[in-house]
Design a protein around this motif. Structure first.
Motif, PDB file in Angstrom:
ATOM      1  N   ILE A  90       0.846  -1.182   0.000  1.00 22.59           N
ATOM      2  CA  ILE A  90       0.000   0.000   0.000  1.00 22.59           C
ATOM      3  C   ILE A  90       0.885   1.236   0.000  1.00 22.59           C
ATOM      4  N   GLY A  91       0.424   2.268  -0.643  1.00 21.64           N
ATOM      5  CA  GLY A  91       1.126   3.548  -0.649  1.00 21.64           C
ATOM      6  C   GLY A  91       0.113   4.668  -0.606  1.00 21.64           C
ATOM      7  N   ASP A  92       0.473   5.749   0.025  1.00 25.16           N
ATOM      8  CA  ASP A  92      -0.468   6.854   0.170  1.00 25.16           C
ATOM      9  C   ASP A  92      -0.533   7.670  -1.120  1.00 25.16           C
ATOM     10  N   GLN A  93      -1.690   8.237  -1.383  1.00 28.96           N
ATOM     11  CA  GLN A  93      -1.882   9.106  -2.544  1.00 28.96           C
ATOM     12  C   GLN A  93      -2.614  10.360  -2.110  1.00 28.96           C
ATOM     13  N   LEU A  94      -2.074  11.490  -2.504  1.00 26.58           N
ATOM     14  CA  LEU A  94      -2.645  12.783  -2.134  1.00 26.58           C
ATOM     15  C   LEU A  94      -2.912  13.565  -3.407  1.00 26.58           C
ATOM     16  N   VAL A  95      -4.151  14.042  -3.586  1.00 27.86           N
ATOM     17  CA  VAL A  95      -4.532  14.815  -4.770  1.00 27.86           C
ATOM     18  C   VAL A  95      -4.766  16.259  -4.348  1.00 27.86           C
ATOM     19  N   LEU A  96      -4.020  17.186  -4.962  1.00 29.36           N
ATOM     20  CA  LEU A  96      -4.079  18.594  -4.604  1.00 29.36           C
ATOM     21  C   LEU A  96      -4.528  19.428  -5.799  1.00 29.36           C
ATOM     22  N   THR A  97      -5.323  20.454  -5.526  1.00 28.53           N
ATOM     23  CA  THR A  97      -5.731  21.392  -6.571  1.00 28.53           C
ATOM     24  C   THR A  97      -4.586  22.363  -6.856  1.00 28.53           C
ATOM     25  N   VAL A 245      -1.808  23.053  -0.082  1.00 29.58           N
ATOM     26  CA  VAL A 245      -1.851  21.881   0.780  1.00 29.58           C
ATOM     27  C   VAL A 245      -2.116  22.337   2.207  1.00 29.58           C
ATOM     28  N   TYR A 246      -3.026  21.634   2.893  1.00 30.39           N
ATOM     29  CA  TYR A 246      -3.336  21.975   4.276  1.00 30.39           C
ATOM     30  C   TYR A 246      -2.211  21.511   5.196  1.00 30.39           C
ATOM     31  N   THR A 247      -2.091  22.207   6.314  1.00 33.23           N
ATOM     32  CA  THR A 247      -1.026  21.897   7.271  1.00 33.23           C
ATOM     33  C   THR A 247      -1.090  20.442   7.709  1.00 33.23           C
ATOM     34  N   SER A 248      -2.292  19.910   7.894  1.00 35.62           N
ATOM     35  CA  SER A 248      -2.450  18.534   8.356  1.00 35.62           C
ATOM     36  C   SER A 248      -1.971  17.517   7.323  1.00 35.62           C
ATOM     37  N   GLN A 249      -1.824  17.938   6.057  1.00 42.03           N
ATOM     38  CA  GLN A 249      -1.399  17.023   5.004  1.00 42.03           C
ATOM     39  C   GLN A 249       0.103  17.035   4.775  1.00 42.03           C
ATOM     40  N   LEU A 250       0.808  17.991   5.386  1.00 46.52           N
ATOM     41  CA  LEU A 250       2.239  18.129   5.115  1.00 46.52           C
ATOM     42  C   LEU A 250       3.023  16.894   5.501  1.00 46.52           C
ATOM     43  N   ALA A 251       2.636  16.258   6.625  1.00 50.20           N
ATOM     44  CA  ALA A 251       3.381  15.095   7.090  1.00 50.20           C
ATOM     45  C   ALA A 251       3.290  13.935   6.103  1.00 50.20           C
ATOM     46  N   ALA A 252       2.245  13.906   5.280  1.00 50.58           N
ATOM     47  CA  ALA A 252       2.060  12.810   4.329  1.00 50.58           C
ATOM     48  C   ALA A 252       2.815  13.024   3.023  1.00 50.58           C
ATOM     49  N   PRO A 280       8.101  27.504   3.396  1.00 50.54           N
ATOM     50  CA  PRO A 280       8.273  27.278   4.837  1.00 50.54           C
ATOM     51  C   PRO A 280       7.298  28.082   5.692  1.00 50.54           C
ATOM     52  N   GLU A 281       6.584  29.030   5.072  1.00 55.35           N
ATOM     53  CA  GLU A 281       5.652  29.875   5.818  1.00 55.35           C
ATOM     54  C   GLU A 281       4.221  29.432   5.569  1.00 55.35           C
ATOM     55  N   ILE A 282       3.437  29.302   6.640  1.00 56.39           N
ATOM     56  CA  ILE A 282       2.050  28.872   6.550  1.00 56.39           C
ATOM     57  C   ILE A 282       1.146  30.074   6.777  1.00 56.39           C
ATOM     58  N   ASN A 283       0.140  30.205   5.912  1.00 58.65           N
ATOM     59  CA  ASN A 283      -0.830  31.283   6.080  1.00 58.65           C
ATOM     60  C   ASN A 283      -1.624  31.040   7.363  1.00 58.65           C
ATOM     61  N   PRO A 284      -1.516  31.936   8.365  1.00 61.72           N
ATOM     62  CA  PRO A 284      -2.187  31.686   9.648  1.00 61.72           C
ATOM     63  C   PRO A 284      -3.704  31.746   9.562  1.00 61.72           C
ATOM     64  N   ASP A 285      -4.246  32.402   8.537  1.00 62.02           N
ATOM     65  CA  ASP A 285      -5.696  32.525   8.415  1.00 62.02           C
ATOM     66  C   ASP A 285      -6.325  31.280   7.791  1.00 62.02           C
ATOM     67  N   THR A 286      -5.680  30.741   6.759  1.00 69.71           N
ATOM     68  CA  THR A 286      -6.242  29.594   6.048  1.00 69.71           C
ATOM     69  C   THR A 286      -5.595  28.277   6.424  1.00 69.71           C
ATOM     70  N   ARG A 287      -4.429  28.322   7.095  1.00 64.57           N
ATOM     71  CA  ARG A 287      -3.655  27.118   7.433  1.00 64.57           C
ATOM     72  C   ARG A 287      -3.278  26.344   6.172  1.00 64.57           C
ATOM     73  N   ILE A 288      -2.996  27.093   5.103  1.00 66.28           N
ATOM     74  CA  ILE A 288      -2.667  26.483   3.821  1.00 66.28           C
ATOM     75  C   ILE A 288      -1.223  26.808   3.459  1.00 66.28           C
ATOM     76  N   ASN A 289      -0.529  25.812   2.940  1.00 60.49           N
ATOM     77  CA  ASN A 289       0.839  25.975   2.480  1.00 60.49           C
ATOM     78  C   ASN A 289       0.866  25.857   0.956  1.00 60.49           C
ATOM     79  N   LEU A 290       2.026  26.093   0.373  1.00 60.73           N
ATOM     80  CA  LEU A 290       2.164  26.076  -1.078  1.00 60.73           C
ATOM     81  C   LEU A 290       3.346  25.198  -1.469  1.00 60.73           C
TER      82      LEU A 290
END
Length: 398
Positions: A90-97, A245-252, A280-290
């Motif tokens: 098994i391997g993880d798959q992440l789909v991002l807009t 990408v959301y902060t919670s998804q970064l670890a994956a 390296p900087e996360i938007n504090p309002d949206t918790r979204i990274n790039l």
């Protein structure tokens, strides 16, 4: 009188034994509906809901309180299917807009070296392609014209007085030439100036890079300041797919994994790329990274601004896996149903991990060889609640 007393005692014992027999019969068999398992009756009849004949269900002596038994008819109608859990990959798959953007490492701008009025622009439209060395603009500059005259004067003085004075006219000539070079006049233009001995009032400047014009900050007739930008260009041989990408998804996200960029605007075309940058900087309002994925743009088919999807896959690894539908998840955790015998089933709590397509990783709670319900798990859960009157996981420690 004595005979009457004995007769009463005998009748009492007989009735007691009969009641016990009835009680035993009632506890060994009950009647339920295969379509509406919440219906439980102590005698045969029809279901009050769907009017089907009730099905007799016999309790076995080995029936455990944390298990549930189903009849063959219930298993068939409920489409209860099982499979043996085993090791797999098994391997993880992440789909991002994402959206396509210029590769900022391949952008450039052309600035004016001198102050003056732009007399002519050779490219006037956004999107025009400019090759390196192509004429870009012509400028009228008093400072530049004076520098040209200084160079011509140095040439004339060297020719006339070189043998009659101790002045080093060669050094004066080189100093005048260096000023022209500093202001962006090319060697070939200086050589042409020396050959013709005529200084044109306007000077043409050439592109120092190739690419498509992305912005024009000046028009013909405008005055350009020294250091002011004339045009900006971008090389579109590679582009960036910028995904959120959301902060919670970064670890994956595995930064060394292969990224696939899907392009819905071009018939779902897929291009392999690599992750070039994670902000390296996360938007504090949206918790979204790039994150940015660099992809080749063969034939310039792709255009900045196109929508895309970035699919990230991690490395495959060995693990116990099940179909996702086999796992029941709620606020208390994740559970599966396993078959303990022919018609008996038991609920077990499991710890889940990665999800990939229609499979889910089982990290703990099961061992290879367990027979797991892969279809009808929710029906079993409901059946247990109706018959036992409790959640099957109420006695488990979380």
């Amino acid at each position: 009188m004595r005979h009457l007393f004995i007769l009463l005692i005998s009748a009492s014992v007989l009735i007691s034994c009969k009641n016990k027999a009835i009680t035993k019969t009632e506890s060994d068999v009950y009647y339920t509906c295969s379509m509406d398992p919440q219906v439980v009756e102590q005698k045969p009849g029809k279901c009050p809901i769907c009017k089907m004949d009730l099905t007799p269900v016999k309790k076995s002596n080995g029936d455990k309180k944390d298990e549930i038994q189903l009849s063959d008819q219930q298993i068939q109608l409920g489409n209860i299917q099982t499979d043996t859990i085993r090791n797999g990959t098994i391997g993880d798959q992440l789909v991002l807009t994402a959206s396509l953007n210029f590769d900022q490492m391949k952008t450039s701008s052309v600035s004016s070296r001198v102050m003056g009025r732009v007399e002519k622009l050779y490219f006037k439209n956004i999107g025009d392609y400019v090759s390196k060395g192509a004429a870009l603009y012509a400028i009228y500059s008093e400072d530049l014209n004076n520098a040209k005259q200084e160079y011509l004067l140095a040439l004339e003085q060297k020719k006339t007085f070189a043998t009659e004075t101790a002045i080093d006219f060669e050094q004066l000539l080189q100093s005048a030439k260096n000023k022209l070079l500093l202001w962006g006049v090319s060697e070939s233009q200086i050589n042409e100036l020396a050959r013709t001995k005529k200084a044109s009032p306007t000077t043409t400047f050439y592109s120092t890079a190739s690419g498509y014009i992305t912005s024009m900050d000046i028009r013909e007739g405008d005055y350009a300041m020294e250091g002011g930008t004339i045009v900006k260009m971008a090389d579109l041989s590679t582009l960036w797919a910028e995904a959120q990408v959301y902060t919670s998804q970064l670890a994956a996200i595995d930064l060394n994994s292969t990224a696939t960029v899907q392009l819905p605007d071009i018939d779902g075309k897929e291009i392999k790329g690599r992750i070039e940058f994670v902000n390296p900087e996360i938007n504090p309002d949206t918790r979204i990274n790039l994150i940015r994925v660099s992809i080749p743009n063969t034939g310039n088919e792709l255009k900045p601004g196109m929508s895309a999807y970035v699919v990230l896959k991690s490395r495959q690894r060995q693990s116990l896996t099940l179909p996702i539908d086999a796992v029941i998840r709620d606020g208390k955790g994740a559970t599966v149903w396993i078959r303990t015998s022919g018609q008996s089933f038991k609920s077990k709590m499991v710890q889940v991990g990665l999800e990939s397509d229609d499979r889910i990783e089982i990290k703990s709670g099961l061992t290879a060889g367990d027979v797991v319900v892969i279809s009808g798990a929710y029906l079993l859960h409901s059946e247990y609640v109706f018959k036992k009157g409790a959640d099957p996981m109420s006695g488990h420690n979380h």
